[in-house]
Design an enzyme around this catalytic site. Structure first.
Site, short mmCIF file in Angstrom:
data_model
loop_
_atom_site.label_atom_id
_atom_site.label_comp_id
_atom_site.label_asym_id
_atom_site.label_seq_id
_atom_site.Cartn_x
_atom_site.Cartn_y
_atom_site.Cartn_z
N HIS A 121 -8.74 3.23 -8.23
CA HIS A 121 -9.02 1.79 -7.92
C HIS A 121 -10.29 1.62 -8.66
O HIS A 121 -10.60 0.51 -8.92
CB HIS A 121 -9.02 1.61 -6.48
CG HIS A 121 -7.59 1.36 -5.87
ND1 HIS A 121 -6.88 0.29 -6.18
CD2 HIS A 121 -7.10 1.75 -4.80
CE1 HIS A 121 -5.54 0.18 -5.66
NE2 HIS A 121 -5.72 1.16 -4.67
N TYR B 150 -6.74 -9.22 -6.12
CA TYR B 150 -6.00 -8.04 -5.22
C TYR B 150 -5.22 -8.88 -4.36
O TYR B 150 -5.19 -9.28 -3.05
CB TYR B 150 -6.89 -7.43 -4.35
CG TYR B 150 -6.21 -6.10 -3.77
CD1 TYR B 150 -5.84 -5.10 -4.63
CD2 TYR B 150 -6.24 -6.00 -2.23
CE1 TYR B 150 -5.30 -4.08 -3.97
CE2 TYR B 150 -5.72 -4.76 -1.70
CZ TYR B 150 -5.36 -3.93 -2.43
OH TYR B 150 -4.37 -2.60 -1.89
N HIS C 214 1.25 -3.83 -1.60
CA HIS C 214 1.76 -2.30 -1.24
C HIS C 214 3.33 -2.07 -1.31
O HIS C 214 3.96 -0.93 -1.82
CB HIS C 214 1.36 -1.72 0.04
CG HIS C 214 -0.16 -1.32 0.06
ND1 HIS C 214 -1.12 -2.29 0.56
CD2 HIS C 214 -0.92 -0.24 -0.43
CE1 HIS C 214 -2.49 -1.78 0.47
NE2 HIS C 214 -2.17 -0.40 -0.09
N ASP D 139 0.06 -8.35 3.83
CA ASP D 139 -0.26 -7.47 2.83
C ASP D 139 -0.92 -7.75 1.49
O ASP D 139 -0.37 -7.38 0.49
CB ASP D 139 0.80 -6.57 2.71
CG ASP D 139 0.60 -5.13 1.75
OD1 ASP D 139 -0.69 -4.65 1.83
OD2 ASP D 139 1.50 -4.81 0.90
N GLU E 210 -2.25 -1.94 -7.38
CA GLU E 210 -1.94 -0.76 -6.41
C GLU E 210 -1.08 0.28 -7.58
O GLU E 210 -1.00 1.22 -7.25
CB GLU E 210 -1.07 -1.35 -5.38
CG GLU E 210 -2.14 -1.78 -4.22
CD GLU E 210 -2.76 -0.53 -3.66
OE1 GLU E 210 -2.20 0.72 -3.55
OE2 GLU E 210 -3.95 -0.66 -3.34
N HIS F 12 -5.44 8.37 -6.53
CA HIS F 12 -4.95 7.06 -6.11
C HIS F 12 -6.20 6.21 -5.99
O HIS F 12 -6.53 4.93 -6.50
CB HIS F 12 -3.94 6.83 -5.51
CG HIS F 12 -3.67 5.61 -4.91
ND1 HIS F 12 -2.52 4.73 -5.03
CD2 HIS F 12 -4.36 4.60 -4.04
CE1 HIS F 12 -2.55 3.63 -4.69
NE2 HIS F 12 -3.76 3.62 -3.91
N GLU F 13 -7.00 6.75 -5.06
CA GLU F 13 -8.10 5.75 -4.63
C GLU F 13 -9.32 5.75 -5.65
O GLU F 13 -9.77 4.72 -5.97
CB GLU F 13 -8.64 6.52 -3.30
CG GLU F 13 -7.64 6.41 -2.05
CD GLU F 13 -7.35 4.99 -1.78
OE1 GLU F 13 -8.41 3.97 -2.07
OE2 GLU F 13 -6.13 4.69 -1.26
#
Length: 357
Positions: free
Chosen positions: A179, A190, A277, A272, A199, A175-176
């Site tokens: 990005h 974002y 998210h 957020d 995301e 996932h990271e």
């Protein structure tokens, strides 16, 4: 591709709404850890390091591309529970296991992510030009998060009461790092729907990386993000569920998973970053719907459609769900035919979450 103007300093795995709940409901120790984690996250977000914009630029040179052709270049660092980055190098490419589980999980996870993008999409590392993959483990004291900061991966150990070590889940690593792929290929802001789409793309690729390693079909996959990350005693199975958004956890400490699975439940908020998210559950569920309708290995067709759509020049900084859905529809038609079952699966999958093309 040139470095992007809309580059962000940090993409964290654990959403701020989860940290807020811990700060409200936890013990004094848990509250302090949550507030400390959130403070660090906010600090990293505020930073605009000059190296970020330059990070991808050298990798575009012929020299870097030639070096990148050599294959994976991983380095794992140990911050030794400080906040010093990158820390002390403890495992380099080709070296054997260290016996430190976090170091070795990070090393294997970076390798699995590199292999996935190389074998499935013919992509040479995160930037498609052989970018070296660096990661730091044992960051901070009980740091309850993991993040990509445009330069490297960083993993906390968790507090052991709410979260286990953040290297424990392969899809977290995928996932990271994904990005970075999105960052390199598009200028998605974002914030609001474009941020939720950002995301979601990381959840999609993180899940596909896990499925690819396990050789699972779409029907066999758990479609969970962060399975195994929650500590014993926490009522939940993961941080997010693509199969059933809103069901990943329901705990008196963490609260209830707030993700919607349909546009009728879209959450309008300024928190957020506009709910990036939270509302990512909608495109997440759309991808799950598409992948399971197509069947087989999700990375082969559904994943290809999503990846090609990400790279489509029609993706703008403010691209929202419907625009991206229409791009996936066009891509599916181009790849598999305008009257193909794959294209129909894309249309039906988006319709299932309330988005008509």
């Amino acid at each position: 591709m040139c470095p992007h103007a809309h580059r962000h300093s940090i993409f964290c795995l654990v959403p701020p709404y989860v940290l807020d709940k811990i700060a409200q409901n936890g013990t004094p120790k848990q509250r302090a850890a949550a507030l400390r984690t959130k403070s660090l996250d906010n600090t990293f977000r505020a930073l605009r390091l000059a190296t970020q914009a330059a990070r991808f630029a050298p990798a575009r040179s012929a020299v870097a591309t030639a070096v990148g052709m050599l294959g994976k270049r991983r380095t794992i660092y140990n911050a030794s529970n400080t906040q010093n980055l990158p820390g002390t190098p403890v495992r380099a490419e080709g070296q054997g296991a260290t016996g430190d589980v976090a170091v070795d999980e990070a090393y294997e996870g970076l390798g699995a992510t590199f292999d996935f993008f190389a074998e499935v999409f013919d992509r040479n590392s995160i930037d498609d030009s052989g970018m070296a993959l660096d990661a730091t483990v044992h960051f901070g004291d009980g740091y309850n998060n993991a993040f990509w900061n445009s330069v490297q991966m960083v993993f906390g150990d968790g507090d052991g009461e709410i979260f286990k070590r953040f290297t424990i889940a392969l899809d977290v690593i995928g996932h990271e790092l994904s990005h970075g792929v999105t960052e390199d290929e598009s200028q998605l802001q974002y914030f609001n729907q474009s941020g939720a789409l950002n995301e979601s793309l990381s959840d999609v690729f993180g899940s596909l990386i896990k499925q690819f390693v396990r050789k699972e079909t779409a029907e066999q996959a758990d479609w969970l993000i962060g399975a195994g990350l929650l500590a014993d005693g926490i009522r939940g199975v993961a941080l997010r569920s693509m199969k059933a958004p809103g069901t990943a956890f329901d705990d008196e400490l963490l609260g209830k998973d707030p993700q919607p699975s349909h546009m009728k439940n879209f959450v309008h908020t300024f928190e957020d970053n506009g709910g990036v998210h939270i509302n990512s559950g909608i495109p997440n569920h759309a991808f799950y719907q598409v992948a399971t309708r197509i069947g087989g290995h999700a990375w082969e067709k559904a994943g290809r459609i999503w990846y090609d759509a990400l790279r489509d020049p029609r993706v703008r900084p403010n691209t929202g769900f419907r625009r991206y859905a229409r791009i996936t529809d066009d891509v599916a038609g181009r790849l598999y035919g305008v009257n193909s079952t794959e294209r129909q699966a894309v249309r039906d999958g988006w319709k299932a979450v309330g988005i008509d093309l």
